[in-house]
Scaffold this motif. Structure first.
Motif, PDB file in Angstrom:
ATOM      1  N   GLY A   1     -18.017   6.287  18.828  1.00 17.06           N
ATOM      2  CA  GLY A   1     -18.535   6.574  20.165  1.00 17.06           C
ATOM      3  C   GLY A   1     -19.283   4.646  21.249  1.00 17.06           C
ATOM      4  O   GLY A   1     -19.520   5.133  22.066  1.00 17.06           O
ATOM      5  N   SER A   2     -19.558   4.447  19.702  1.00 16.46           N
ATOM      6  CA  SER A   2     -19.704   2.829  19.851  1.00 16.46           C
ATOM      7  C   SER A   2     -19.054   2.109  20.585  1.00 16.46           C
ATOM      8  O   SER A   2     -19.233   1.641  21.900  1.00 16.46           O
ATOM      9  N   VAL A   3     -17.838   1.905  20.429  1.00 18.69           N
ATOM     10  CA  VAL A   3     -16.723   1.629  20.434  1.00 18.69           C
ATOM     11  C   VAL A   3     -16.339   1.858  22.310  1.00 18.69           C
ATOM     12  O   VAL A   3     -15.854   0.793  23.586  1.00 18.69           O
ATOM     13  N   CYS A   4     -16.945   3.399  22.846  1.00 17.00           N
ATOM     14  CA  CYS A   4     -16.098   3.809  24.324  1.00 17.00           C
ATOM     15  C   CYS A   4     -17.479   3.492  25.134  1.00 17.00           C
ATOM     16  O   CYS A   4     -17.003   3.516  25.918  1.00 17.00           O
ATOM     17  N   GLY A   5     -18.317   2.793  24.500  1.00 24.60           N
ATOM     18  CA  GLY A   5     -19.964   2.512  25.498  1.00 24.60           C
ATOM     19  C   GLY A   5     -20.813   4.393  25.687  1.00 24.60           C
ATOM     20  O   GLY A   5     -21.351   4.332  26.848  1.00 24.60           O
TER      21      GLY A   5
ATOM     22  N   SER B   1      -4.586  -0.411  29.496  1.00 22.92           N
ATOM     23  CA  SER B   1      -4.235  -0.171  27.969  1.00 22.92           C
ATOM     24  C   SER B   1      -3.414  -0.316  27.691  1.00 22.92           C
ATOM     25  O   SER B   1      -2.850   0.220  28.184  1.00 22.92           O
ATOM     26  N   SER B   2      -3.227  -0.921  26.565  1.00 23.61           N
ATOM     27  CA  SER B   2      -1.688  -1.043  25.857  1.00 23.61           C
ATOM     28  C   SER B   2      -2.066  -0.173  24.665  1.00 23.61           C
ATOM     29  O   SER B   2      -1.677  -0.051  23.010  1.00 23.61           O
ATOM     30  N   ILE B   3      -2.816   0.704  25.011  1.00 28.84           N
ATOM     31  CA  ILE B   3      -3.448   1.420  23.753  1.00 28.84           C
ATOM     32  C   ILE B   3      -2.935   2.298  23.431  1.00 28.84           C
ATOM     33  O   ILE B   3      -2.230   3.417  22.457  1.00 28.84           O
TER      34      ILE B   3
ATOM     35  N   MET C   1      -3.290  -6.769  17.480  1.00 25.94           N
ATOM     36  CA  MET C   1      -3.796  -6.402  18.557  1.00 25.94           C
ATOM     37  C   MET C   1      -4.830  -5.140  18.787  1.00 25.94           C
ATOM     38  O   MET C   1      -5.051  -4.972  17.164  1.00 25.94           O
ATOM     39  N   ASP C   2      -6.123  -5.773  19.567  1.00 28.69           N
ATOM     40  CA  ASP C   2      -6.883  -5.782  18.609  1.00 28.69           C
ATOM     41  C   ASP C   2      -7.693  -3.896  18.873  1.00 28.69           C
ATOM     42  O   ASP C   2      -7.699  -3.265  20.245  1.00 28.69           O
ATOM     43  N   THR C   3      -7.650  -3.360  18.123  1.00 30.32           N
ATOM     44  CA  THR C   3      -7.654  -1.249  18.661  1.00 30.32           C
ATOM     45  C   THR C   3      -8.844  -1.416  19.340  1.00 30.32           C
ATOM     46  O   THR C   3      -9.434  -0.145  20.697  1.00 30.32           O
TER      47      THR C   3
ATOM     48  N   GLU D   1      -8.856  -2.193  23.330  1.00 23.51           N
ATOM     49  CA  GLU D   1      -8.330  -1.179  23.661  1.00 23.51           C
ATOM     50  C   GLU D   1      -8.386  -0.287  24.166  1.00 23.51           C
ATOM     51  O   GLU D   1      -8.278   0.705  25.255  1.00 23.51           O
ATOM     52  N   ILE D   2      -9.423   0.394  23.197  1.00 25.09           N
ATOM     53  CA  ILE D   2      -9.623   1.896  23.337  1.00 25.09           C
ATOM     54  C   ILE D   2     -10.224   1.499  24.504  1.00 25.09           C
ATOM     55  O   ILE D   2     -10.947   2.464  25.291  1.00 25.09           O
ATOM     56  N   ARG D   3     -11.302   0.344  24.507  1.00 23.29           N
ATOM     57  CA  ARG D   3     -12.674  -0.220  25.528  1.00 23.29           C
ATOM     58  C   ARG D   3     -11.615   0.675  26.487  1.00 23.29           C
ATOM     59  O   ARG D   3     -12.098   0.956  27.623  1.00 23.29           O
ATOM     60  N   ARG D   4     -10.718  -0.393  27.022  1.00 24.99           N
ATOM     61  CA  ARG D   4      -9.395  -0.759  28.159  1.00 24.99           C
ATOM     62  C   ARG D   4      -9.992   0.873  28.283  1.00 24.99           C
ATOM     63  O   ARG D   4      -9.407   0.961  30.206  1.00 24.99           O
ATOM     64  N   ALA D   5      -9.075   1.458  27.614  1.00 25.57           N
ATOM     65  CA  ALA D   5      -8.384   2.194  27.988  1.00 25.57           C
ATOM     66  C   ALA D   5      -9.659   3.467  28.873  1.00 25.57           C
ATOM     67  O   ALA D   5      -9.437   4.284  29.777  1.00 25.57           O
TER      68      ALA D   5
END
Length: 98
Positions: free
Chosen positions: A71-75, A91-93, A1-3, A6-10
């Protein structure tokens, strides 16, 4: 699973709040499901969030990169040192464990 994914999807599909103080307030009110912190959050702040998460029975994840990368991962165009997942959305975070 790509962390990162999943963070961005959440962030995109769920409800997420950013910031140390916001995380602390949410935990004290029993809200949220998971805390994510960057690796450069000051030690005292990290310990406070870890303790509150443990007491409230919430999941805790230390992101392996600094706040700028998180922050970049979260957009977001700012540093994210701490964030709380209130609703994971699609997300499946929450399946990630420390």
């Amino acid at each position: 699973m790509d962390t990162n994914k999943e963070i961005r999807r959440a962030v995109d599909t769920g409800k997420v709040s950013f910031g140390y103080k916001t995380c602390q307030k949410n935990l004290l009110h029993g809200e949220g499901e998971m805390i994510i912190i960057s690796n450069n959050l000051p030690k005292n702040d990290r310990e406070v969030l870890q303790h509150l998460a443990k007491v409230e029975g919430k999941k805790f994840l230390e992101y392996p990169e600094n706040g700028l990368t998180l922050g970049s991962v979260c957009g977001k165009p700012f540093v994210v040192s701490a964030m709380i997942i209130i609703d994971a959305g699609k997300s499946s975070i929450l399946d990630l464990t420390e």
